[in-house]
Design a protein around this motif. Structure first.
Motif, PDB file in Angstrom:
ATOM      1  N   GLY A 180       0.807  -1.208   0.000  1.00  0.00           N
ATOM      2  CA  GLY A 180       0.000   0.000   0.000  1.00  0.00           C
ATOM      3  C   GLY A 180       0.842   1.261   0.000  1.00  0.00           C
ATOM      4  N   PRO A 189      -4.761  -2.082   0.088  1.00  0.00           N
ATOM      5  CA  PRO A 189      -3.985  -1.861   1.311  1.00  0.00           C
ATOM      6  C   PRO A 189      -3.585  -0.389   1.448  1.00  0.00           C
ATOM      7  CG  PRO A 189      -2.595  -2.816  -0.389  1.00  0.00           C
ATOM      8  CD  PRO A 189      -3.986  -2.785  -0.949  1.00  0.00           C
ATOM      9  N   GLN A 193       0.618  -1.438   4.936  1.00  0.00           N
ATOM     10  CA  GLN A 193      -0.158  -2.670   4.851  1.00  0.00           C
ATOM     11  C   GLN A 193       0.232  -3.440   3.593  1.00  0.00           C
ATOM     12  OE1 GLN A 193      -4.303  -1.472   4.891  1.00  0.00           O
ATOM     13  NE2 GLN A 193      -4.351  -1.386   7.131  1.00  0.00           N
ATOM     14  N   GLY A 195      -1.221  -6.307   0.759  1.00  0.00           N
ATOM     15  CA  GLY A 195      -2.346  -7.041   0.207  1.00  0.00           C
ATOM     16  C   GLY A 195      -1.846  -8.372  -0.334  1.00  0.00           C
ATOM     17  N   THR A 229      -3.226 -14.052   8.442  1.00  0.00           N
ATOM     18  CA  THR A 229      -4.361 -13.357   7.852  1.00  0.00           C
ATOM     19  C   THR A 229      -5.151 -14.320   6.984  1.00  0.00           C
ATOM     20  OG1 THR A 229      -3.110 -11.278   7.807  1.00  0.00           O
ATOM     21  CG2 THR A 229      -5.056 -11.414   6.392  1.00  0.00           C
ATOM     22  N   THR A 247      -8.339 -13.134  -1.291  1.00  0.00           N
ATOM     23  CA  THR A 247      -7.519 -11.976  -0.951  1.00  0.00           C
ATOM     24  C   THR A 247      -7.599 -11.653   0.540  1.00  0.00           C
ATOM     25  OG1 THR A 247      -9.228 -10.253  -1.232  1.00  0.00           O
ATOM     26  CG2 THR A 247      -8.113 -11.032  -3.223  1.00  0.00           C
ATOM     27  N   ILE A 249      -5.813  -8.435   3.520  1.00  0.00           N
ATOM     28  CA  ILE A 249      -4.942  -7.294   3.771  1.00  0.00           C
ATOM     29  C   ILE A 249      -4.420  -7.384   5.198  1.00  0.00           C
ATOM     30  CG2 ILE A 249      -4.836  -4.772   3.964  1.00  0.00           C
ATOM     31  CD1 ILE A 249      -6.933  -4.637   1.740  1.00  0.00           C
ATOM     32  N   LYS A 251      -1.753  -5.768   8.331  1.00  0.00           N
ATOM     33  CA  LYS A 251      -1.023  -4.613   8.859  1.00  0.00           C
ATOM     34  C   LYS A 251       0.388  -5.051   9.243  1.00  0.00           C
ATOM     35  CE  LYS A 251      -5.211  -2.371  10.640  1.00  0.00           C
ATOM     36  NZ  LYS A 251      -5.896  -1.840  11.846  1.00  0.00           N
TER      37      LYS A 251
END
Length: 287
Positions: A180, A189, A193, A195, A229, A247, A249, A251
């Motif tokens: 991102g 993102p 972040q 993705g 995630t 998908t 995203i 942190k």
């Protein structure tokens, strides 16, 4: 301190370690399809033709991964990578018994994991955008052009989904990461972040399943942050005709990221809902 670092990477190492164990026929789960389809709104770059995947190479990568990840987890009192372990990992990669493609993949990862300043990919933004784009376009020449094209970082190698196709056929899986801020994968993102995208080539659209889940585990080499995630179907990406795309995203914070995608995917392929296991695949990215 050393124990803490090892424990933070335990999930990541475990996911890599099971790769070799998965290189065998697997049973896919099929059930009647019930979900409605949603129009696709965003395009993620895909190869024109699915690459070949050698199960023996996947097996060798799964065997080698724990040793290599251990070199990241084991730091000295100053938090630096144990270079002796990296050197040992490189000697393993250079062994003539290791398939050529596998050895090249692991040498690339070793370079990425090495001491900051000793290779090109050392910190967030260290690789100039022009060089990142050139390398990416060489590997995926059909990537959309223009100012809004997604800026992607492919995982190190494609993988297999066992029994993901009707008739218990295998599908080729490909994963990528994006840094991102950008719009892909939707909703995109933010700064700091990452993705993540996993695509099961040749299948129909992805379908949510509470019993069969797909994950990415990641480790930020700069700040020591790690996490897991879930990767889920995305109503804005390949949702109507497929291929099955998942998908998420995370942190992660900025820096060098090592990650692995593993678990099970569920798709609606040729009128059937099929759940199947994938062999994990490793990715490196700069966020």
């Amino acid at each position: 301190m050393r124990f803490a670092r090892i424990s933070r990477t335990a999930t990541l190492v475990a996911a890599f370690a099971v790769t070799g164990a998965l290189i065998a026929p697997a049973t896919a789960h099929a059930e009647p399809a019930t979900t409605a389809e949603t129009p696709s709104e965003q395009t993620i770059p895909l190869p024109d033709k699915a690459p070949d995947v050698d199960p023996e190479i996947l097996k060798s990568l799964g065997t080698f991964a724990p040793a290599l990840l251990g070199s990241v987890a084991t730091r000295d009192e100053n938090g630096k990578v144990d270079t002796a372990l990296l050197d040992h990992a490189r000697s393993l990669a250079d062994n003539p018994a290791v398939p050529k493609q596998a050895g090249a993949t692991w040498r690339s990862l070793i370079d990425f994991l090495g001491e900051p300043g000793k290779q090109q990919a050392v910190a967030a933004g260290a690789i100039p955008a022009a060089k990142r784009d050139a390398a990416r376009d060489k590997d995926a020449p059909n990537i959309p052009t223009g100012p809004k094209k997604p800026r992607i970082q492919q995982f190190l190698y494609p993988t297999l989904g066992f029994g993901c196709m009707p008739g218990n056929g295998n599908s080729v899986g490909m994963a990528l990461a994006t840094a991102g801020p950008q719009s892909a994968p939707a909703p995109g993102p933010k700064r700091g972040q990452a993705g993540f995208v996993y695509t099961s080539l040749g299948t129909g659209p992805a379908k949510a399943s509470s019993a069969h889940r797909l994950y990415v585990s990641w480790l930020n080499l700069e700040n020591g942050r790690t996490g897991q995630t879930a990767l889920k179907p995305n109503a804005k990406i390949n949702a109507t005709k497929g291929p099955g795309t998942f998908t998420g995203i995370a942190k992660t914070g900025r820096g060098r990221i090592v990650s692995t995608v593993y678990g099970e995917v569920t798709t609606k392929t040729k009128g059937r809902t099929i759940s199947c296991m994938i062999a994990p695949t490793i990715g490196t990215a700069i966020i």
